[in-house]
Design a protein around this motif. Structure first.
Motif, short mmCIF file in Angstrom:
data_model
loop_
_atom_site.label_atom_id
_atom_site.label_comp_id
_atom_site.label_asym_id
_atom_site.label_seq_id
_atom_site.Cartn_x
_atom_site.Cartn_y
_atom_site.Cartn_z
N ASP A 143 46.99 38.87 29.26
CA ASP A 143 46.34 37.22 28.93
C ASP A 143 46.75 36.62 29.94
O ASP A 143 47.61 37.21 31.17
CB ASP A 143 46.80 36.90 27.64
N HIS A 144 46.98 35.28 30.01
CA HIS A 144 47.10 34.38 30.86
C HIS A 144 48.66 34.65 31.33
O HIS A 144 48.99 34.73 32.37
CB HIS A 144 47.11 32.99 30.29
N MET A 150 42.12 41.12 26.08
CA MET A 150 41.89 41.01 27.20
C MET A 150 41.15 39.58 27.88
O MET A 150 40.24 39.46 27.28
CB MET A 150 41.33 42.00 28.45
N SER A 151 41.83 38.54 28.32
CA SER A 151 41.27 37.27 28.58
C SER A 151 40.70 37.30 30.01
O SER A 151 40.62 38.65 30.65
CB SER A 151 42.20 36.39 28.41
N SER A 152 40.24 36.28 30.38
CA SER A 152 39.45 36.33 31.77
C SER A 152 40.55 36.35 32.75
O SER A 152 40.11 36.87 33.91
CB SER A 152 38.82 34.95 31.76
N ALA A 153 41.84 36.11 32.61
CA ALA A 153 42.98 36.32 33.60
C ALA A 153 43.02 37.83 33.73
O ALA A 153 43.14 38.33 34.90
CB ALA A 153 44.21 35.82 32.87
N LEU A 183 40.59 40.29 33.33
CA LEU A 183 39.38 40.57 33.98
C LEU A 183 39.47 40.44 35.62
O LEU A 183 38.92 41.10 36.46
CB LEU A 183 38.34 39.86 33.39
N ARG A 184 40.11 39.06 35.78
CA ARG A 184 40.12 38.75 37.27
C ARG A 184 40.97 39.68 37.79
O ARG A 184 40.74 40.08 39.12
CB ARG A 184 40.76 37.43 37.18
N MET A 222 39.31 42.78 38.68
CA MET A 222 38.11 42.60 39.82
C MET A 222 38.91 42.48 41.04
O MET A 222 38.11 43.23 41.94
CB MET A 222 37.59 41.16 39.24
N ILE A 223 39.91 41.95 41.35
CA ILE A 223 40.56 42.24 42.51
C ILE A 223 41.08 43.59 42.70
O ILE A 223 40.92 43.84 43.99
CB ILE A 223 42.13 40.98 42.33
N ALA A 244 39.62 46.26 41.71
CA ALA A 244 38.52 47.07 42.08
C ALA A 244 37.98 46.56 43.68
O ALA A 244 37.52 47.80 44.36
CB ALA A 244 37.31 46.82 41.09
N ILE A 298 33.62 42.11 25.57
CA ILE A 298 33.98 40.91 26.37
C ILE A 298 33.52 41.53 27.90
O ILE A 298 32.93 40.80 28.72
CB ILE A 298 35.67 40.92 26.57
N GLY A 342 30.87 39.38 30.42
CA GLY A 342 31.07 38.85 31.78
C GLY A 342 30.41 39.67 32.67
O GLY A 342 30.65 39.72 34.06
N ARG A 343 29.58 40.55 32.18
CA ARG A 343 28.74 41.81 33.01
C ARG A 343 29.70 42.51 33.92
O ARG A 343 29.32 42.98 35.18
CB ARG A 343 27.93 40.83 33.94
N PHE A 344 30.95 42.56 33.35
CA PHE A 344 31.87 43.64 33.96
C PHE A 344 31.17 45.05 33.80
O PHE A 344 31.89 46.01 34.74
CB PHE A 344 33.27 43.44 33.48
#
Lengths: 124, 150
Positions: free
Chosen positions: A21-22, A56-59, A61-62, A65-66, A68, A90, A94-96
């Motif tokens: 999370d955050h 898992m929040s957007s934090a 996922l971010r 992404m970094i 990857a 989720i 977010g199309r992850f």
């Protein structure tokens, strides 16, 4: 959040556990960073086992992404495995699921990226 | 623990607002009898809203976030987020470009579609220099989940 690291031939298998999370995302990012280094071609690949990640929040996922993008930049490969159903949903929102390669199980992920590593995994 | 004693309202400084509001809302949803899967979804909603308030409404300046929680009936909760930052309406944010190519993909913006997917109803108003976001969440989970998940 905890990360346990195992090496199987040319694959670094990172077993992630708990909430991302955050609050825990920065520690998650710091735990991944040293493994992204040198992740290139067949030399070293990363597999993240997310079976024990229940939030898992957007934090979070971010951070994925970094990581990857970091691997991609050096022609490396990072894949994910064993996502819980909610996390999978989720990812879809977010199309992850379209940008990160995911596998139903760790074994499937290993089989796709390294025959040597999956052979070692099967031996236990 | 302290926020539970404040019954249905919490005021948290931005420095730890995300964590405290998430804990508070989760406790309220559990108390209302919501399933663990739905409690986690509500935690995600609160995390995304409060993180966005801190980032955009306050622009990373310090401030406070108020969150109140009201049980409408056995099957729904209303969450009301109030802050005193600059006008910020999470509902008006444009849909992010969720490009499917990793290289073109922007790092941010996922929190908003996540928020939209997880709430049942949401309204925003600006009143007396306050941003007021009112969100209704029903007990039924919006995502497919594993009933045996812990």
């Amino acid at each position: 959040m905890e990360c346990k690291v195992r090496t199987l031939a040319n694959v670094v298998l990172i077993e992630v556990e708990g909430r991302i999370d955050h609050g825990t995302a920065p520690a998650f990012g710091s735990a991944l960073l040293p493994h992204i280094e040198g992740c290139t071609g067949e030399t070293k690949k990363l597999l993240l086992d997310l079976a024990a990640v229940n939030y898992m929040s957007s934090a979070g996922l971010r951070v994925l992404m970094i990581a990857a993008k970091g691997c991609r930049k050096q022609s490396g490969k990072m894949v994910l495995a064993a996502l819980q159903p909610t996390i999978k949903e989720i990812f879809k929102i977010g199309r992850f699921d379209m940008v990160l390669e995911t596998f139903a199980t760790v074994r499937e992920g290993l089989a796709a990226i390294s025959p040597t590593a999956v052979a070692l995994y099967d031996k236990g | 623990m302290a926020e539970r004693m404040m019954s249905d309202r919490i005021t948290a400084p931005t420095i730890d607002a995300v964590e405290r509001c998430v804990r508070f809302a989760a406790a309220q949803a559990r108390e209302a009898g919501f399933s663990l899967a739905r409690v986690r979804e509500i935690e995600l909603v609160v995390e995304e809203v409060v993180a966005n308030i801190c980032r955009y409404s306050y622009g990373d300046r310090s401030g406070s976030v108020e969150l109140s929680c009201e049980r409408l009936d056995d099957a729904s909760l209303t969450l009301e987020f109030i802050d005193y930052g600059r006008p910020f309406d999470i509902l008006a944010l444009p849909a992010p470009d969720l490009a499917v190519d990793l290289d073109q993909r922007d790092l941010g913006g996922v929190g908003v579609p996540m928020f939209r997917a997880l709430v049942d109803h949401a309204t925003y108003r600006r009143e007396d220099l306050r941003n007021i976001l009112r969100v209704i969440v029903h007990a039924a989970p919006r995502l497919r989940s594993d009933p045996t998940a812990r």
